[in-house]
Motif scaffolding. Structure first.
Motif, PDB file in Angstrom:
ATOM      1  N   ASP A  85       0.704  -1.153   0.036  1.00 41.76           N
ATOM      2  CA  ASP A  85       0.078  -0.058   0.060  1.00 41.76           C
ATOM      3  C   ASP A  85       0.766   1.264  -0.039  1.00 41.76           C
ATOM      4  OD1 ASP A  85      -2.759  -1.118   0.514  1.00 41.76           O
ATOM      5  OD2 ASP A  85      -1.749  -2.126   2.143  1.00 41.76           O
ATOM      6  N   ARG A  86       2.000   1.219   0.591  1.00 40.79           N
ATOM      7  CA  ARG A  86       2.992   2.309   0.664  1.00 40.79           C
ATOM      8  C   ARG A  86       4.407   1.665   0.684  1.00 40.79           C
ATOM      9  NH1 ARG A  86       4.360   4.495   6.080  1.00 40.79           N
ATOM     10  NH2 ARG A  86       3.201   3.217   7.569  1.00 40.79           N
ATOM     11  N   THR A  87       5.238   2.220   0.019  1.00 43.46           N
ATOM     12  CA  THR A  87       6.877   1.913   0.100  1.00 43.46           C
ATOM     13  C   THR A  87       7.631   3.221   0.658  1.00 43.46           C
ATOM     14  OG1 THR A  87       6.690   0.418  -1.587  1.00 43.46           O
ATOM     15  CG2 THR A  87       8.916   1.213  -0.873  1.00 43.46           C
ATOM     16  N   GLN A  88       8.157   2.967   1.851  1.00 45.61           N
ATOM     17  CA  GLN A  88       8.853   4.265   2.373  1.00 45.61           C
ATOM     18  C   GLN A  88      10.386   4.049   2.564  1.00 45.61           C
ATOM     19  OE1 GLN A  88       6.576   5.806   5.791  1.00 45.61           O
ATOM     20  NE2 GLN A  88       8.621   6.493   6.759  1.00 45.61           N
ATOM     21  N   GLN A  89      10.872   4.993   1.681  1.00 44.77           N
ATOM     22  CA  GLN A  89      12.439   5.162   2.001  1.00 44.77           C
ATOM     23  C   GLN A  89      12.778   5.580   3.283  1.00 44.77           C
ATOM     24  OE1 GLN A  89      14.180   3.858  -0.756  1.00 44.77           O
ATOM     25  NE2 GLN A  89      16.172   4.111  -0.026  1.00 44.77           N
ATOM     26  N   LEU A  90      13.729   4.906   4.028  1.00 42.93           N
ATOM     27  CA  LEU A  90      13.983   5.484   5.401  1.00 42.93           C
ATOM     28  C   LEU A  90      14.824   6.737   5.361  1.00 42.93           C
ATOM     29  CD1 LEU A  90      12.863   2.739   6.257  1.00 42.93           C
ATOM     30  CD2 LEU A  90      14.651   2.390   7.821  1.00 42.93           C
ATOM     31  N   GLN A  91      14.727   7.752   6.176  1.00 45.10           N
ATOM     32  CA  GLN A  91      15.161   8.839   6.226  1.00 45.10           C
ATOM     33  C   GLN A  91      16.789   8.864   6.547  1.00 45.10           C
ATOM     34  OE1 GLN A  91      12.894  11.624   8.502  1.00 45.10           O
ATOM     35  NE2 GLN A  91      11.532  11.634   6.857  1.00 45.10           N
ATOM     36  N   VAL A  92      17.262   7.959   7.361  1.00 48.53           N
ATOM     37  CA  VAL A  92      18.649   7.802   7.716  1.00 48.53           C
ATOM     38  C   VAL A  92      19.448   7.400   6.536  1.00 48.53           C
ATOM     39  CG1 VAL A  92      20.160   6.995   9.331  1.00 48.53           C
ATOM     40  CG2 VAL A  92      18.192   7.484  10.143  1.00 48.53           C
ATOM     41  N   GLN A  93      20.277   8.157   6.065  1.00 45.22           N
ATOM     42  CA  GLN A  93      20.940   7.765   4.699  1.00 45.22           C
ATOM     43  C   GLN A  93      22.537   7.135   5.216  1.00 45.22           C
ATOM     44  OE1 GLN A  93      20.163   8.330   1.258  1.00 45.22           O
ATOM     45  NE2 GLN A  93      21.875   6.717   1.477  1.00 45.22           N
ATOM     46  N   ALA A  94      22.731   5.986   4.798  1.00 47.73           N
ATOM     47  CA  ALA A  94      23.872   5.367   4.892  1.00 47.73           C
ATOM     48  C   ALA A  94      24.986   6.255   4.079  1.00 47.73           C
ATOM     49  CB  ALA A  94      24.077   3.830   4.601  1.00 47.73           C
ATOM     50  N   LEU A  95      26.365   5.936   4.259  1.00 44.87           N
ATOM     51  CA  LEU A  95      27.246   6.750   3.749  1.00 44.87           C
ATOM     52  C   LEU A  95      28.535   5.872   3.048  1.00 44.87           C
ATOM     53  CD1 LEU A  95      27.851   9.866   6.073  1.00 44.87           C
ATOM     54  CD2 LEU A  95      26.440   9.741   4.243  1.00 44.87           C
ATOM     55  N   CYS A  96      28.744   5.963   1.905  1.00 45.29           N
ATOM     56  CA  CYS A  96      29.977   5.495   1.327  1.00 45.29           C
ATOM     57  C   CYS A  96      31.285   6.245   2.073  1.00 45.29           C
ATOM     58  CB  CYS A  96      30.074   6.051  -0.175  1.00 45.29           C
ATOM     59  SG  CYS A  96      31.514   5.257  -1.151  1.00 45.29           S
ATOM     60  N   TRP A  97      32.311   5.219   1.728  1.00 47.41           N
ATOM     61  CA  TRP A  97      33.612   5.899   2.554  1.00 47.41           C
ATOM     62  C   TRP A  97      33.986   7.215   1.978  1.00 47.41           C
ATOM     63  CZ3 TRP A  97      37.282   7.313  -0.901  1.00 47.41           C
ATOM     64  CH2 TRP A  97      37.195   6.564  -2.079  1.00 47.41           C
ATOM     65  N   CYS A  98      33.377   7.715   1.061  1.00 48.48           N
ATOM     66  CA  CYS A  98      33.872   8.834   0.461  1.00 48.48           C
ATOM     67  C   CYS A  98      33.145  10.082   1.071  1.00 48.48           C
ATOM     68  CB  CYS A  98      33.750   8.975  -1.037  1.00 48.48           C
ATOM     69  SG  CYS A  98      32.212   8.953  -1.667  1.00 48.48           S
ATOM     70  N   GLY A  99      32.062   9.784   1.723  1.00 49.94           N
ATOM     71  CA  GLY A  99      31.106  10.595   2.405  1.00 49.94           C
ATOM     72  C   GLY A  99      29.749  10.949   1.571  1.00 49.94           C
ATOM     73  N   LYS A 100      29.851  10.448   0.315  1.00 49.48           N
ATOM     74  CA  LYS A 100      28.519  10.619  -0.264  1.00 49.48           C
ATOM     75  C   LYS A 100      27.446   9.474   0.023  1.00 49.48           C
ATOM     76  CE  LYS A 100      30.686  12.574  -4.393  1.00 49.48           C
ATOM     77  NZ  LYS A 100      30.987  12.326  -6.048  1.00 49.48           N
ATOM     78  N   ALA A 101      26.377   9.881  -0.561  1.00 53.47           N
ATOM     79  CA  ALA A 101      25.261   8.904  -0.010  1.00 53.47           C
ATOM     80  C   ALA A 101      25.323   7.615  -0.707  1.00 53.47           C
ATOM     81  CB  ALA A 101      23.766   9.729  -0.532  1.00 53.47           C
ATOM     82  N   ALA A 102      25.191   6.497   0.224  1.00 46.10           N
ATOM     83  CA  ALA A 102      25.291   5.062  -0.333  1.00 46.10           C
ATOM     84  C   ALA A 102      24.122   4.578  -0.870  1.00 46.10           C
ATOM     85  CB  ALA A 102      25.911   4.227   0.740  1.00 46.10           C
ATOM     86  N   THR A 103      24.185   4.120  -2.095  1.00 43.39           N
ATOM     87  CA  THR A 103      23.151   3.649  -2.586  1.00 43.39           C
ATOM     88  C   THR A 103      22.913   2.065  -2.765  1.00 43.39           C
ATOM     89  OG1 THR A 103      23.779   4.253  -4.854  1.00 43.39           O
ATOM     90  CG2 THR A 103      22.335   5.641  -3.836  1.00 43.39           C
ATOM     91  N   VAL A 104      24.265   1.427  -2.829  1.00 40.49           N
ATOM     92  CA  VAL A 104      24.468   0.205  -3.413  1.00 40.49           C
ATOM     93  C   VAL A 104      25.027  -0.981  -2.136  1.00 40.49           C
ATOM     94  CG1 VAL A 104      25.802  -1.418  -4.954  1.00 40.49           C
ATOM     95  CG2 VAL A 104      25.074   0.644  -5.458  1.00 40.49           C
TER      96      VAL A 104
END
Length: 232
Positions: A135-154
């Protein structure tokens, strides 16, 4: 109205922590629920978060029928208002359909938690079905980070310090210790897309930065993490 909700994000974004918090919140308001998990890093029948919080749960096997199990519980006098379903990416598509049926026909709230894609960036079958039916899919607000400091997506799989992109889809990692020295150490590391495509996990980036043979244009623009270092 009951709902089937899917909470998703990369590893390290707090999914299991939120699952435990939601169970606590609903239980303190007098609601009765069941907790399920599968392939948790802490072992069978345990729902655990990386913050150290744990709670006993029911282990999901491939032959578990959620519909029959919950109906049998209700038939025997147990009240079931909601289900907390952690590591839902490992559930079968049929099991996800059973969860949806519990929502629609019994009015049971189902809160599922899991990652969407594996270390090859391919959707888990269970996650794909949840995205299709929730009924709904919610992306969690706490963003994991890559070692470089950018947002991790993988979610990258690392074996003995080396990132791999081939192998079985489900391999439990990040567990405490190996059985013996010959057993490969399987870990998972969160990376941004750029560094995943370059097969550059933190160990590889550190080794490359220390190599005298690396040309300036081979070095990544993002600085390595370390004391007093900042990212751009």
């Amino acid at each position: 109205m009951a709902e089937l909700a899917f909470f998703t994000g990369t590893m390290d974004c707090g999914k299991s922590t939120l699952a435990l918090q939601m169970d606590h919140t609903h239980a303190t308001r007098g609601r009765a629920g069941l907790l399920f998990t599968k392939h948790d890093r802490s072992g069978a029948a345990v729902l655990s978060s990386r913050l150290g919080l744990t709670k006993e749960a029911l282990e999901v096997t491939d032959d578990l029928d959620f519909w029959e199990f919950v109906v049998s519980q209700v038939t025997n006098g147990r009240r079931v208002d909601y289900l907390i379903c952690d590591e839902a990416q490992f559930y079968t598509p049929v099991q996800v359909e059973q969860l949806a049926r519990l929502v629609d026909e019994l009015g049971v709230d189902v809160f599922a938690f899991g990652i969407t894609a594996d270390f090859r960036t391919q959707l888990f079958p269970g996650s794909r079905r949840l995205i299709e039916l929730a009924d709904r899919t919610q992306q969690l607000q706490v963003q994991a980070l890559c070692w470089c400091g950018k947002a991790a997506t993988v979610n990258a799989r690392v074996i003995d310090g080396v990132m791999v992109v081939e192998g079985e889809q489900v391999v439990v990692g990040d567990v405490a210790g190996a059985d013996d020295e010959a057993t490969p150490v399987v870990e998972y590391e969160m990376l941004c897309r750029r560094h995943y495509m370059r097969r550059m996990n933190a160990s590889a980036a550190r080794a490359q930065s220390l190599s005298p043979e690396v040309l300036p244009f081979d070095l990544d623009l993002c600085p390595l993490p370390g004391p007093g270092r900042t990212t751009t």
